[in-house]
Scaffold this motif. Structure first.
Motif, PDB file in Angstrom:
ATOM      1  N   PHE A   1      28.223   5.081  35.055  1.00 55.29           N
ATOM      2  CA  PHE A   1      26.851   5.293  35.246  1.00 55.29           C
ATOM      3  C   PHE A   1      26.531   5.528  36.995  1.00 55.29           C
ATOM      4  CE2 PHE A   1      23.445   2.388  37.165  1.00 55.29           C
ATOM      5  CZ  PHE A   1      22.640   2.667  36.409  1.00 55.29           C
ATOM      6  N   ALA A   2      27.383   4.934  37.561  1.00 52.75           N
ATOM      7  CA  ALA A   2      27.300   5.440  39.070  1.00 52.75           C
ATOM      8  C   ALA A   2      27.384   7.089  39.311  1.00 52.75           C
ATOM      9  CB  ALA A   2      28.492   4.718  40.108  1.00 52.75           C
ATOM     10  N   ASP A   3      28.300   7.586  38.489  1.00 54.20           N
ATOM     11  CA  ASP A   3      28.376   9.025  38.786  1.00 54.20           C
ATOM     12  C   ASP A   3      27.362   9.858  38.138  1.00 54.20           C
ATOM     13  OD1 ASP A   3      30.961   8.936  39.990  1.00 54.20           O
ATOM     14  OD2 ASP A   3      31.941   9.080  38.427  1.00 54.20           O
ATOM     15  N   SER A   4      26.737   9.276  37.079  1.00 52.13           N
ATOM     16  CA  SER A   4      25.489   9.899  36.625  1.00 52.13           C
ATOM     17  C   SER A   4      24.163   9.691  37.211  1.00 52.13           C
ATOM     18  CB  SER A   4      25.808   9.879  35.060  1.00 52.13           C
ATOM     19  OG  SER A   4      25.639   8.696  34.712  1.00 52.13           O
ATOM     20  N   TRP A   5      23.966   8.272  36.508  1.00 55.87           N
ATOM     21  CA  TRP A   5      22.525   8.009  36.990  1.00 55.87           C
ATOM     22  C   TRP A   5      22.331   7.235  38.473  1.00 55.87           C
ATOM     23  CZ3 TRP A   5      18.926   9.299  33.766  1.00 55.87           C
ATOM     24  CH2 TRP A   5      19.303   9.303  32.553  1.00 55.87           C
TER      25      TRP A   5
ATOM     26  N   LEU B   1      23.841   8.838  41.033  1.00 58.08           N
ATOM     27  CA  LEU B   1      23.321  10.222  41.771  1.00 58.08           C
ATOM     28  C   LEU B   1      22.153  10.527  41.625  1.00 58.08           C
ATOM     29  CD1 LEU B   1      24.630  12.493  43.490  1.00 58.08           C
ATOM     30  CD2 LEU B   1      25.332  13.502  41.407  1.00 58.08           C
ATOM     31  N   LEU B   2      21.725  10.431  40.462  1.00 60.55           N
ATOM     32  CA  LEU B   2      20.132  10.911  40.136  1.00 60.55           C
ATOM     33  C   LEU B   2      19.038  10.135  40.780  1.00 60.55           C
ATOM     34  CD1 LEU B   2      18.136  12.263  38.464  1.00 60.55           C
ATOM     35  CD2 LEU B   2      18.378  10.825  36.895  1.00 60.55           C
ATOM     36  N   ALA B   3      19.588   8.666  41.004  1.00 57.51           N
ATOM     37  CA  ALA B   3      18.583   7.821  41.666  1.00 57.51           C
ATOM     38  C   ALA B   3      18.709   8.351  42.985  1.00 57.51           C
ATOM     39  CB  ALA B   3      19.004   6.370  41.379  1.00 57.51           C
ATOM     40  N   MET B   4      19.721   8.388  43.563  1.00 57.32           N
ATOM     41  CA  MET B   4      19.816   8.506  45.234  1.00 57.32           C
ATOM     42  C   MET B   4      19.180   9.768  45.548  1.00 57.32           C
ATOM     43  SD  MET B   4      23.563   7.121  46.548  1.00 57.32           S
ATOM     44  CE  MET B   4      24.502   8.165  45.174  1.00 57.32           C
ATOM     45  N   THR B   5      19.427  11.014  44.638  1.00 60.06           N
ATOM     46  CA  THR B   5      18.507  12.145  45.010  1.00 60.06           C
ATOM     47  C   THR B   5      17.318  12.126  44.826  1.00 60.06           C
ATOM     48  OG1 THR B   5      20.523  13.444  44.019  1.00 60.06           O
ATOM     49  CG2 THR B   5      18.243  14.555  44.003  1.00 60.06           C
ATOM     50  N   LEU B   6      16.494  11.329  43.908  1.00 62.98           N
ATOM     51  CA  LEU B   6      15.178  11.044  43.703  1.00 62.98           C
ATOM     52  C   LEU B   6      14.632  10.266  44.985  1.00 62.98           C
ATOM     53  CD1 LEU B   6      14.823  10.283  39.921  1.00 62.98           C
ATOM     54  CD2 LEU B   6      14.215  12.595  41.283  1.00 62.98           C
ATOM     55  N   PHE B   7      15.442   9.461  45.364  1.00 64.77           N
ATOM     56  CA  PHE B   7      15.304   8.531  46.529  1.00 64.77           C
ATOM     57  C   PHE B   7      15.119   9.365  47.724  1.00 64.77           C
ATOM     58  CE2 PHE B   7      16.369   6.052  50.346  1.00 64.77           C
ATOM     59  CZ  PHE B   7      15.265   5.181  50.380  1.00 64.77           C
ATOM     60  N   PHE B   8      15.989  10.176  47.986  1.00 65.60           N
ATOM     61  CA  PHE B   8      15.983  11.151  49.194  1.00 65.60           C
ATOM     62  C   PHE B   8      14.938  12.120  49.014  1.00 65.60           C
ATOM     63  CE2 PHE B   8      17.442  15.332  50.867  1.00 65.60           C
ATOM     64  CZ  PHE B   8      17.416  14.936  51.985  1.00 65.60           C
ATOM     65  N   ILE B   9      14.541  12.684  47.958  1.00 66.16           N
ATOM     66  CA  ILE B   9      13.277  13.637  48.056  1.00 66.16           C
ATOM     67  C   ILE B   9      12.286  12.891  48.252  1.00 66.16           C
ATOM     68  CG2 ILE B   9      12.139  14.946  46.285  1.00 66.16           C
ATOM     69  CD1 ILE B   9      14.763  15.780  44.956  1.00 66.16           C
ATOM     70  N   GLY B  10      11.955  11.621  47.572  1.00 64.88           N
ATOM     71  CA  GLY B  10      10.867  10.635  47.969  1.00 64.88           C
ATOM     72  C   GLY B  10      10.708  10.586  49.288  1.00 64.88           C
ATOM     73  N   VAL B  11      11.833  10.327  50.039  1.00 67.05           N
ATOM     74  CA  VAL B  11      11.749  10.200  51.493  1.00 67.05           C
ATOM     75  C   VAL B  11      11.266  11.298  52.190  1.00 67.05           C
ATOM     76  CG1 VAL B  11      13.008   9.417  53.677  1.00 67.05           C
ATOM     77  CG2 VAL B  11      13.076   8.008  51.422  1.00 67.05           C
TER      78      VAL B  11
ATOM     79  N   TYR C   1      34.853  -1.546  34.437  1.00 70.59           N
ATOM     80  CA  TYR C   1      34.845  -0.629  35.648  1.00 70.59           C
ATOM     81  C   TYR C   1      34.621   0.961  35.225  1.00 70.59           C
ATOM     82  CZ  TYR C   1      36.962   2.073  39.295  1.00 70.59           C
ATOM     83  OH  TYR C   1      37.149   3.113  40.296  1.00 70.59           O
ATOM     84  N   THR C   2      35.308   1.255  33.934  1.00 74.22           N
ATOM     85  CA  THR C   2      35.189   2.597  33.497  1.00 74.22           C
ATOM     86  C   THR C   2      33.540   2.784  33.233  1.00 74.22           C
ATOM     87  OG1 THR C   2      37.224   2.604  32.548  1.00 74.22           O
ATOM     88  CG2 THR C   2      35.792   4.406  31.869  1.00 74.22           C
ATOM     89  N   ALA C   3      32.777   1.876  32.769  1.00 70.04           N
ATOM     90  CA  ALA C   3      31.399   2.023  32.413  1.00 70.04           C
ATOM     91  C   ALA C   3      30.572   1.956  33.635  1.00 70.04           C
ATOM     92  CB  ALA C   3      30.913   0.978  31.424  1.00 70.04           C
ATOM     93  N   MET C   4      30.889   1.263  34.432  1.00 69.05           N
ATOM     94  CA  MET C   4      30.241   1.181  35.856  1.00 69.05           C
ATOM     95  C   MET C   4      30.432   2.508  36.511  1.00 69.05           C
ATOM     96  SD  MET C   4      30.382  -2.763  37.148  1.00 69.05           S
ATOM     97  CE  MET C   4      29.241  -2.617  38.292  1.00 69.05           C
TER      98      MET C   4
END
Length: 50
Positions: A10-14, A16-26, A4-7
């Motif tokens: 991952f969700a807090d760092s990568w 967030l980056l993935a969702m930000t890049l997806f938003f910019i792409g849209v 749980y801690t590892a996940m």
């Protein structure tokens, strides 16, 4: 509980980056040159049979 801690890390760092890049792409996809004509064509699809 280590998984749980590892996940969470991952969700807090990568994640967030993935969702930000997806938003910019849209946003860039929406504002690209030539998108107005395709958006207007898609908006008129329900009215083509009338």
């Amino acid at each position: 509980m280590e998984t749980y801690t590892a996940m969470r890390h991952f969700a807090d760092s990568w994640g967030l980056l993935a969702m930000t890049l997806f938003f910019i792409g849209v946003v860039l996809f929406t504002l690209r040159p030539g998108s107005r004509e395709s958006a207007n064509e898609a908006a008129s699809i329900p009215l083509k049979d009338d």
